[in-house]
Write a protein that holds these residues in place. Structure first.
Motif, PDB file in Angstrom:
ATOM      1  N   VAL A   9       0.857  -1.186   0.000  1.00  0.00           N
ATOM      2  CA  VAL A   9       0.000   0.000   0.000  1.00  0.00           C
ATOM      3  C   VAL A   9       0.892   1.234   0.000  1.00  0.00           C
ATOM      4  N   GLY A  10       0.648   2.134  -0.917  1.00  0.00           N
ATOM      5  CA  GLY A  10       1.448   3.346  -1.012  1.00  0.00           C
ATOM      6  C   GLY A  10       1.143   4.340   0.091  1.00  0.00           C
ATOM      7  N   TYR A  11       2.004   5.331   0.209  1.00  0.00           N
ATOM      8  CA  TYR A  11       1.858   6.356   1.242  1.00  0.00           C
ATOM      9  C   TYR A  11       2.570   7.622   0.791  1.00  0.00           C
ATOM     10  N   CYS A  12       2.250   8.712   1.439  1.00  0.00           N
ATOM     11  CA  CYS A  12       2.953   9.979   1.231  1.00  0.00           C
ATOM     12  C   CYS A  12       2.831  10.782   2.513  1.00  0.00           C
ATOM     13  N   LYS A  13       3.972  11.087   3.112  1.00  0.00           N
ATOM     14  CA  LYS A  13       3.998  11.819   4.383  1.00  0.00           C
ATOM     15  C   LYS A  13       4.943  13.000   4.257  1.00  0.00           C
ATOM     16  N   ILE A 185      -7.908   1.488  -6.504  1.00  0.00           N
ATOM     17  CA  ILE A 185      -6.608   1.360  -5.846  1.00  0.00           C
ATOM     18  C   ILE A 185      -5.828   2.613  -6.221  1.00  0.00           C
ATOM     19  N   PRO A 186      -5.688   3.548  -5.269  1.00  0.00           N
ATOM     20  CA  PRO A 186      -5.014   4.820  -5.574  1.00  0.00           C
ATOM     21  C   PRO A 186      -3.494   4.699  -5.476  1.00  0.00           C
ATOM     22  N   GLY A 187      -2.829   5.754  -5.869  1.00  0.00           N
ATOM     23  CA  GLY A 187      -1.367   5.728  -5.907  1.00  0.00           C
ATOM     24  C   GLY A 187      -0.689   5.712  -4.560  1.00  0.00           C
ATOM     25  N   HIS A 188      -1.336   6.293  -3.539  1.00  0.00           N
ATOM     26  CA  HIS A 188      -0.645   6.444  -2.255  1.00  0.00           C
ATOM     27  C   HIS A 188      -1.578   6.213  -1.071  1.00  0.00           C
ATOM     28  N   GLY A 189      -2.392   5.179  -1.153  1.00  0.00           N
ATOM     29  CA  GLY A 189      -3.302   4.862  -0.058  1.00  0.00           C
ATOM     30  C   GLY A 189      -4.004   3.544  -0.306  1.00  0.00           C
ATOM     31  N   PRO A 190      -4.801   3.086   0.656  1.00  0.00           N
ATOM     32  CA  PRO A 190      -5.495   1.801   0.536  1.00  0.00           C
ATOM     33  C   PRO A 190      -6.620   1.829  -0.496  1.00  0.00           C
ATOM     34  N   MET A 191      -6.991   0.653  -0.963  1.00  0.00           N
ATOM     35  CA  MET A 191      -8.117   0.498  -1.868  1.00  0.00           C
ATOM     36  C   MET A 191      -9.393   0.980  -1.178  1.00  0.00           C
ATOM     37  N   PHE A 192     -10.320   1.560  -1.965  1.00  0.00           N
ATOM     38  CA  PHE A 192     -11.592   2.006  -1.399  1.00  0.00           C
ATOM     39  C   PHE A 192     -12.731   1.775  -2.371  1.00  0.00           C
ATOM     40  N   SER A 193     -13.931   1.663  -1.824  1.00  0.00           N
ATOM     41  CA  SER A 193     -15.144   1.476  -2.615  1.00  0.00           C
ATOM     42  C   SER A 193     -15.600   2.823  -3.171  1.00  0.00           C
TER      43      SER A 193
END
Length: 198
Positions: A9-13, A185-193
């Motif tokens: 899972v991607g992230y950005c901080k 499925i986004p670039g920097h976060g979890p999958m969402f409905s």
């Protein structure tokens, strides 16, 4: 039938020195094995271990799709030497770089088969693409940085501040993808409905 597995899972901080970031890395397993966004070069060993957990090696991957050419999305493309590579709309194999019209139709779609297509979704960069997969769990859009994470639907500043070469076009493509898929499925976060956003 295809299965979609999120390997990382991607992230950005935000830090005092800049952004600490890595992209989401996704495996599509089925008649064709596809890896979408291969993270940074420092993730090689983790990526190899993750593939092995699904009984795959680099030689088993048929397609590598990088949703765009930023370094956190292409860092391990070189591991997959038997795969066709699609970086944005640039399609290549070994030293041969194809005309994109050989694969992408006039609507900007590359149909891998009747269950998977690569869709042109510029905005974050001029050549961004998204992968649309039909599974038993619904239709999944693997969209790179078209969506940073679910929260950027309510707070547009998240995706705008992440960098957008064409915000107007990105907004249009975000709306189109939301209508087409059940999950993102986004670039920097979890999958969402997407059900709450249609």
């Amino acid at each position: 039938m295809y299965e979609v597995h999120i390997l990382f899972v991607g992230y950005c901080k935000t830090t005092i020195d800049g952004n600490l970031a890595n992209c989401t890395c996704t495996l599509i397993k089925g008649p064709k094995n596809i890896i979408v966004d291969t993270m940074t070069p420092w993730d090689t060993n983790n990526l190899l271990k993750a593939l092995a957990q699904y009984g795959l090696s680099c030689e088993d991957i048929n397609y590598v799709v990088s949703t765009h050419g930023h370094s956190d999305h292409v860092g391990n493309n070189n591991l997959f030497l038997k795969a066709q590579h699609i970086v944005g709309r640039c399609v290549s194999y070994e030293q041969l770089y194809y005309s994109d019209s050989k694969f992408f139709n006039t609507e900007g779609i590359y149909n891998i088969d009747n269950k998977i297509k690569i869709v042109t979704t510029p905005g974050h960069t001029a050549t961004d693409v998204s992968v649309i997969v039909h599974t038993i769990d619904g239709t999944i859009g693997i969209v790179g940085d078209l969506f940073e994470k679910e929260e950027d639907i309510e707070d547009e500043s998240i995706w705008l501040n992440a960098g957008s070469e064409n915000p107007e076009l990105q907004k249009k493509n975000r709306e189109l993808i939301l209508k087409q898929v059940d999950w993102i499925i986004p670039g920097h976060g979890p999958m969402f409905s997407t059900k709450n956003y249609k």
